[in-house]
Design a protein around this motif. Structure first.
Motif, PDB file in Angstrom:
ATOM      1  N   GLU A  80     -10.011   7.919  -4.038  1.00 52.09           N
ATOM      2  CA  GLU A  80      -8.868   8.480  -3.307  1.00 52.09           C
ATOM      3  C   GLU A  80      -9.227   8.766  -1.858  1.00 52.09           C
ATOM      4  O   GLU A  80      -8.424   8.523  -0.950  1.00 52.09           O
ATOM      5  N   VAL A 128      -5.206   4.533  -7.387  1.00 53.79           N
ATOM      6  CA  VAL A 128      -5.492   3.900  -6.101  1.00 53.79           C
ATOM      7  C   VAL A 128      -6.524   2.803  -6.309  1.00 53.79           C
ATOM      8  O   VAL A 128      -7.255   2.791  -7.304  1.00 53.79           O
ATOM      9  N   ALA A 149       0.828  -1.214   0.000  1.00 52.08           N
ATOM     10  CA  ALA A 149       0.000   0.000   0.000  1.00 52.08           C
ATOM     11  C   ALA A 149       0.856   1.255   0.000  1.00 52.08           C
ATOM     12  O   ALA A 149       0.546   2.240  -0.686  1.00 52.08           O
ATOM     13  N   VAL A 161     -12.968   1.770  -4.685  1.00 48.46           N
ATOM     14  CA  VAL A 161     -13.591   2.099  -3.403  1.00 48.46           C
ATOM     15  C   VAL A 161     -13.927   0.855  -2.602  1.00 48.46           C
ATOM     16  O   VAL A 161     -13.687   0.788  -1.392  1.00 48.46           O
ATOM     17  N   VAL A 200     -10.993  -2.902   3.793  1.00 47.37           N
ATOM     18  CA  VAL A 200      -9.975  -2.648   4.817  1.00 47.37           C
ATOM     19  C   VAL A 200     -10.582  -1.902   6.002  1.00 47.37           C
ATOM     20  O   VAL A 200     -10.399  -2.279   7.157  1.00 47.37           O
ATOM     21  N   ALA A 235     -11.527   7.179  -0.128  1.00 50.31           N
ATOM     22  CA  ALA A 235     -11.632   5.874   0.531  1.00 50.31           C
ATOM     23  C   ALA A 235     -10.250   5.288   0.790  1.00 50.31           C
ATOM     24  O   ALA A 235     -10.012   4.654   1.827  1.00 50.31           O
ATOM     25  N   TRP A 236      -9.330   5.493  -0.139  1.00 42.25           N
ATOM     26  CA  TRP A 236      -7.972   4.975   0.056  1.00 42.25           C
ATOM     27  C   TRP A 236      -7.277   5.696   1.200  1.00 42.25           C
ATOM     28  O   TRP A 236      -6.534   5.084   1.974  1.00 42.25           O
ATOM     29  N   ALA A 242      -8.461   4.094   4.181  1.00 45.72           N
ATOM     30  CA  ALA A 242      -7.799   2.800   4.357  1.00 45.72           C
ATOM     31  C   ALA A 242      -6.380   2.983   4.902  1.00 45.72           C
ATOM     32  O   ALA A 242      -5.937   2.229   5.776  1.00 45.72           O
ATOM     33  N   LEU A 243      -5.661   3.974   4.396  1.00 43.38           N
ATOM     34  CA  LEU A 243      -4.316   4.250   4.910  1.00 43.38           C
ATOM     35  C   LEU A 243      -4.368   4.648   6.386  1.00 43.38           C
ATOM     36  O   LEU A 243      -3.495   4.255   7.174  1.00 43.38           O
ATOM     37  N   SER A 291       0.816   3.735  -3.118  1.00 46.24           N
ATOM     38  CA  SER A 291       0.383   5.119  -2.909  1.00 46.24           C
ATOM     39  C   SER A 291       1.381   6.102  -3.503  1.00 46.24           C
ATOM     40  O   SER A 291       1.000   7.098  -4.145  1.00 46.24           O
ATOM     41  N   THR A 323       0.143   9.045   2.733  1.00 44.54           N
ATOM     42  CA  THR A 323      -1.092   9.834   2.783  1.00 44.54           C
ATOM     43  C   THR A 323      -0.869  11.230   2.222  1.00 44.54           C
ATOM     44  O   THR A 323      -1.664  11.725   1.405  1.00 44.54           O
ATOM     45  N   SER A 383     -11.012  -0.541  -0.615  1.00 43.21           N
ATOM     46  CA  SER A 383     -10.674   0.292   0.541  1.00 43.21           C
ATOM     47  C   SER A 383     -11.700   0.115   1.647  1.00 43.21           C
ATOM     48  O   SER A 383     -11.349   0.076   2.834  1.00 43.21           O
TER      49      SER A 383
END
Length: 876
Positions: free
Chosen positions: A823, A712, A696, A715, A721, A825-826, A829-830, A700, A809, A718
């Motif tokens: 993005e 990325v 990840a 959705v 996760v 949602a990612w 997730a991060l 990223s 991030t 993400s």
């Protein structure tokens, strides 16, 4: 009726969920031809196929397009596209808006002009318009003045009947009005998708931009050089690409253009899969036809966002029913909420898998999709399985209707017990305190064998040897050097030294103070001749010595008050060494302790189950020990447990995974196999998470620096996760609150500590699966506390991961603007992925705080004089 009712409720919910995703779209029907379409040939899947385009391909394309439009716009006269005007004349019914590609390669530009100008002069009846350059200013490859110069050269070299102009996004025209002065028309690209406009607002977007351009350039012809909508790809802010939204936007646009007399070119004739490399997946899907020249658009009739929702709903309901009937009848009886909880987990897992399938069910697969699928599918399956197993434990813990009765009635017998106490480099006062507690046992028939192994400093073991002598003949001390096989080797030696009278063998750790009624309370369980193992929970007496120990005490307690209680219902408890009692005959029949395993206790328990024996768990504390004094020691202990678990999983894979009974053994029951595998699944998930976090971070950075090539994840991935993290934390809080400690603060602290161990567990899983020679690491006791600085240094790897995730991030935010749902949602997730590492830092800081009190190690120790020679001092 509880199971059918739960399945019915979840099935109806699944049906409604998929139905809710289908929304009608109201768009006018369209029956006429298009004013113009932009053209690149069909059937081009990679850039290599662009190098030489067969004339036959162009002829077939134009023969198809003449029934749909009277005008095609090209972008270049290179790679065989200079044949388009000639073939258009031969096909008939088509005009060509010829494109001349311009870039920062001057030689290429001159070659384009050298081919294009003679063509324009040869086919003035076919070529009605020339686009000199396409978005060259936007790409930063040419200045506006350079484009103006090229425009003038072409204008001077072609007939006046041919319009000469330039094409770029609408904002470029506003920024460089000199382009409009040099062009016969303003060729504006109006692509609301790229600006994150909702498809329903696309018509207003076109009106507003056309009004602005006309106001800015009064008297100039405004040509919409490109407009359209993709049928697949990533959502960009409010822009959702799909076949339905493509048709919806175009049908509304076509009616608007007809009413207002707009001159336009639809973007584009055919899907261009090769564009995925430069524009991401969405670049492939702007065609009116697909790459095989098959129509994509529904230009009349009803439109909906998910027209085949009923297929997804049907599959979802079928899988919910099938899995529900496979899983729920095999579970112990529960009340309705329990079955509903399991049913919901099944429904969520099924919809999760179907949603991911829908996301990847694209027309044109590329290596990026295949590689990401290969990486994500195992994680997705693990997540779905983990969701189900964790929910099962949650539901059974709260809503099980009947439990195994815990009626241990003494029959007056007192079988002889041999208590084994292995020591190695232990503080002597702590061991002496443990021996004093054993001396107070309210039980007539027992012996204590203290086996000190490989302790080089005799000041540590000689006081214990003397103390055993002072306590009387029941206590026998042995010091043996060069013992092989870690703790298991010492226990096997103790077994050899055990009295022939002993029927039961008990094991405790050197820091445990047992309750006087320990043996008397446990012995009745052995009245059942099938019982080979009786296990009491681990407990600790130093929980109030500081916040750090209060926190880890809660984390320990969750396993013994939740997991072990549920396992006991299915004869599948984990033997965890201390506070365990075993039938000697059974212990010897399975070969004693395994010296290859660093978690010899759990491994022995598994072999006892394979041999067909029964275990009994007493959920009440009958002894208390000491917890690790530092965060580093705490993590090393957990690393050993997990690594040992992976050793066991590999060694017993045939029994656990395939149900094969070892030679001469009965084998594991289905429930035992399930509980061992389900118990290790969260550990395996943490191991997979470590790999996923590394990927990840890398992904990223690539997505931020090369957004055209790397995007990325979708959705839905993400959300998997994020959802899994929310589920795990919610379950831990709820069960800890309900079964361990009603204090919400205690539940939150225990959950925080569990998160803080995630990386330690994940690293141990990976090492345990790929190596076999990890040494046994003793958990030290009575250590001095770490300073805050030392505790943080010990968490250096986790801090590095945390910083890397924060950098990833920031890279996403700065590199892409985080302006679309994928993005955002990612980023969520991060953030979720960073929680375990942040938790580690918090727990490390807390572990470095001064202790509030210290355990009194000297309490109750019988004063003894200088120790004499040992009872036994044998060199192994």
């Amino acid at each position: 009726m509880r199971i059918p009712s739960a399945i019915a409720v979840v099935s109806i919910a699944s049906l409604l969920f998929w139905a809710a995703l289908n929304r009608p779209l109201d768009a006018p029907d369209w029956e006429g031809k298009f004013a113009g379409v932009s053209y690149n040939p069909s059937g081009i899947y990679n850039r290599g196929e662009l190098e030489s385009i067969p004339e036959q391909r162009i002829r077939e394309d134009l023969d198809l397009l003449r029934d749909w439009t009277g005008n095609v716009r090209t972008y270049s006269v290179d790679r065989g596209l200079d044949a388009v005007p000639r073939i258009a004349r031969e096909v008939g019914g088509l005009h060509v808006s010829l494109g001349i590609w311009l870039s920062d390669d001057t030689a290429y530009n001159e070659a384009e002009l050298a081919r294009a100008i003679p063509l324009i002069n040869e086919y003035p009846d076919v070529i009605n318009r020339v686009f000199v350059g396409n978005e060259a200013v936007l790409r930063g490859e040419l200045s506006a003045d350079a484009v103006v110069a090229y425009l003038q050269r072409v204008r001077d070299a072609v007939p006046e009947t041919v319009e000469v102009g330039y094409a770029d996004v609408w904002s470029t025209w506003l920024k460089y009005p000199e382009l409009a002065q040099a062009s016969d028309f303003v060729g504006a690209h109006l692509l609301p998708y790229w600006e994150g406009v909702e498809a329903g607002d696309g018509e207003r977007y076109i009106r507003d931009r056309m009004r602005l351009l006309r106001k800015t350039f009064p008297g100039r012809k405004i040509v919409i050089a490109e407009t359209g909508w993709p049928s697949e790809g990533r959502t960009k802010r409010s822009s959702v690409p799909s076949p339905a939204t493509e048709a919806y936007f175009l049908r509304n646009f076509l009616e608007l253009a007809s009413d207002r007399g707009y001159d336009y070119y639809l973007m584009e004739a055919f899907d261009q899969p090769w564009k995925q490399a430069q524009e991401g997946a969405v670049g492939a899907y702007w065609g009116i036809f697909d790459a095989h020249a098959r129509p994509k658009l529904r230009l009349a009739g009803e439109l909906s966002t998910l027209p085949d929702w009923y297929r997804f709903a049907g599959v979802a309901v079928a899988l919910v029913v099938i899995l529900g009937m496979l899983v729920m009848p095999r579970m112990p009886g529960m009340s309705v909420p329990g079955y509903l909880a399991v049913g919901v987990a099944i429904g969520v897992a099924v919809s999760e898998v179907l949603a991911v399938f829908d996301t990847w069910n694209v027309e044109y697969l590329d290596w990026g999709i295949l590689v990401s699928a290969a990486l994500v599918v195992p994680a997705l399956l693990c997540a779905a399985t983990l969701l189900l197993t964790e929910t099962v434990e949650f539901a059974l813990s709260l809503w099980r209707q009947r439990r195994v009765p815990d009626r241990l009635v003494p029959d007056g017998s007192h079988p002889f017990v041999s208590i084994h106490l292995p020591t190695h480099n232990e503080p002597p006062l702590m061991v002496m305190q443990t021996l004093n507690a054993l001396a107070r046992l309210d039980y007539p028939n027992f012996e204590v064998i203290v086996l000190d192994n490989n302790t080089g400093d005799d000041s540590l073991w000689r006081p214990v040897q003397g103390h055993c002598r002072a306590l009387g003949p029941k206590f026998r001390f042995y010091h043996i050097d060069n013992v092989k096989g870690f703790k298991a080797g010492a226990l096997n030696l103790a077994l050899e030294l055990t009295s022939v009278r002993a029927e039961i063998v008990a094991v405790i750790d050197s820091d445990y103070q047992v309750a006087p009624d320990w043996l008397r309370s446990a012995m009745p369980a052995f009245q059942d001749p099938r019982v080979a193992l009786v296990q009491c929970p681990q407990d600790y007496r130093d929980a109030n010595s500081g916040r750090f120990k209060r926190w880890i005490f809660g984390e320990y307690a969750g396993f013994f008050h939740i997991g072990m209680v549920e396992r006991n219902e299915h004869n599948a408890i984990i033997q965890h060494g201390t506070m365990c009692l075993m039938r000697r005959e059974a212990l010897e029949s399975v070969g004693g302790w395994a010296t290859w395993s660093i978690t010899e206790d759990t491994e022995l328990g598994l072999r006892l189950f394979e041999a067909g024996y029964v275990a009994h768990y007493i959920p009440r504390s009958h002894g208390r020990g000491l917890m690790p004094d530092t965060f580093d020691a705490y993590r090393k202990q957990r690393h050993r447990w997990v690594y040992g678990g992976m050793q066991i999983l590999k060694r017993h894979a045939g029994s656990l995974l395939l149900g094969r009974a070892p030679t001469g053994a009965v084998g594991l029951t289905a429930a035992q196999r399930y509980h061992f595998l389900a118990g290790w699944l969260p550990w395996l998930s943490d191991g997979l998470s470590v790999v996923f976090v590394v990927l990840a971070i890398a992904w990223s950075v690539l997505a931020a620096t090369m957004p055209a090539t790397f995007t990325v994840p979708p959705v839905v991935l993400s959300l998997v996760v994020v959802g899994l993290c929310v589920m795990k934390i919610s379950k831990a809080l709820w069960l800890h609150h309900a079964r361990v400690n009603p204090s919400l603060g205690a539940a939150m602290a225990a959950s925080l500590v569990g998160l803080a161990l995630s990386y330690t567990v994940g690293r141990a899983v990976i090492r345990g699966l790929v190596t076999t020679d990890q040494p046994f690491m003793r958990t030290p006791k009575c250590e001095a506390p770490n300073s805050i600085a030392a505790a943080i240094r010990g968490a250096g790897s986790e801090v590095l991961f945390l910083v890397s995730l924060l950098v990833a991030t920031a890279a996403i935010i700065m590199g892409t603007g985080a302006d679309d749902p994928a993005e955002v949602a990612w980023l969520a997730a991060l953030a979720v992925m960073s929680l375990p590492f942040a938790a580690t830092l918090v727990v490390a800081l807390v572990s470095g705080l001064p202790r509030e009190s210290a355990a009194d190690m000297a309490s109750g120790v019988v004063p003894v004089g200088k120790a004499g020679p040992p009872d036994v001092d044998v060199a192994a």
